[in-house]
Design a protein around this motif. Structure first.
Motif, PDB file in Angstrom:
ATOM      1  N   UNK A 112      53.618  34.682 102.212  1.00  0.00           N
ATOM      2  CA  UNK A 112      53.388  34.982 100.799  1.00  0.00           C
ATOM      3  C   UNK A 112      52.973  36.431 100.606  1.00  0.00           C
ATOM      4  N   UNK A 113      52.081  36.922 101.475  1.00  0.00           N
ATOM      5  CA  UNK A 113      51.626  38.298 101.368  1.00  0.00           C
ATOM      6  C   UNK A 113      52.778  39.274 101.610  1.00  0.00           C
ATOM      7  N   UNK A 114      53.672  38.944 102.514  1.00  0.00           N
ATOM      8  CA  UNK A 114      54.843  39.786 102.764  1.00  0.00           C
ATOM      9  C   UNK A 114      55.741  39.816 101.524  1.00  0.00           C
ATOM     10  N   UNK A 115      55.878  38.692 100.852  1.00  0.00           N
ATOM     11  CA  UNK A 115      56.681  38.644  99.622  1.00  0.00           C
ATOM     12  C   UNK A 115      56.043  39.472  98.516  1.00  0.00           C
ATOM     13  N   UNK A 116      54.732  39.395  98.387  1.00  0.00           N
ATOM     14  CA  UNK A 116      54.026  40.191  97.379  1.00  0.00           C
ATOM     15  C   UNK A 116      54.176  41.677  97.684  1.00  0.00           C
ATOM     16  N   UNK A 117      54.039  42.043  98.939  1.00  0.00           N
ATOM     17  CA  UNK A 117      54.207  43.439  99.360  1.00  0.00           C
ATOM     18  C   UNK A 117      55.609  43.928  99.000  1.00  0.00           C
ATOM     19  N   UNK A 118      56.608  43.094  99.248  1.00  0.00           N
ATOM     20  CA  UNK A 118      57.993  43.457  98.954  1.00  0.00           C
ATOM     21  C   UNK A 118      58.190  43.620  97.449  1.00  0.00           C
ATOM     22  N   UNK A 119      57.586  42.738  96.657  1.00  0.00           N
ATOM     23  CA  UNK A 119      57.681  42.878  95.203  1.00  0.00           C
ATOM     24  C   UNK A 119      57.098  44.215  94.744  1.00  0.00           C
ATOM     25  N   UNK A 120      55.974  44.597  95.312  1.00  0.00           N
ATOM     26  CA  UNK A 120      55.344  45.883  94.962  1.00  0.00           C
ATOM     27  C   UNK A 120      56.256  47.051  95.312  1.00  0.00           C
TER      28      UNK A 120
END
Length: 124
Positions: A112-120
């Motif tokens: 999930x954190x990797x997905x959030x990082x990618x969104x940013x």
């Protein structure tokens, strides 16, 4: 009338089961796992009564726990005629099961954190 003595889940056990549910286990799996952690072995009938689940719910939970490799099952013949009854016990100790759940949740959190990082990154 015959009197039977069956262990039942207490308040601390219910809290343990509720926490397992919060971690994503199904209600029936959590209750069965909680019950099994407290006994050496148990018949399916006692498990139904002690965990306050119906027979189909116990069967489904046992199938899931068996797929995970966490339980052992054996059959014993009843005195006289009739089907043998199933006896279950934990094959994996509860600490190892908790570690498995912890590892699983850490992986999910990292994803999930990797997905959030990618969104940013994509918004820049």
């Amino acid at each position: 009338m015959k009197s039977l003595s069956v262990n039942v889940l207490d308040k601390a056990d219910e809290e343990f089961a509720d926490t397992l549910i919060e971690l994503g286990l199904k209600r029936n799996v959590a209750k069965v796992l909680t019950y099994l952690k407290n006994v050496k072995d148990v018949t399916s009938r006692d498990l139904e009564m002690g965990s306050d689940l119906r027979q189909p719910e116990v069967s489904i939970a046992m199938r899931e726990l068996e797929e995970l490799g966490w339980i052992a099952e054996r059959e014993e013949k009843k005195p006289g005629k009739g089907r043998p009854y199933k006896i279950y016990q934990l094959k994996t100790d509860i600490e190892a099961i908790i570690e498995h759940l912890e590892t699983q949740k850490k992986k999910e959190s990292q994803a999930m954190m990797a997905s959030i990082k990618r969104l940013k990154e994509l918004t820049k």
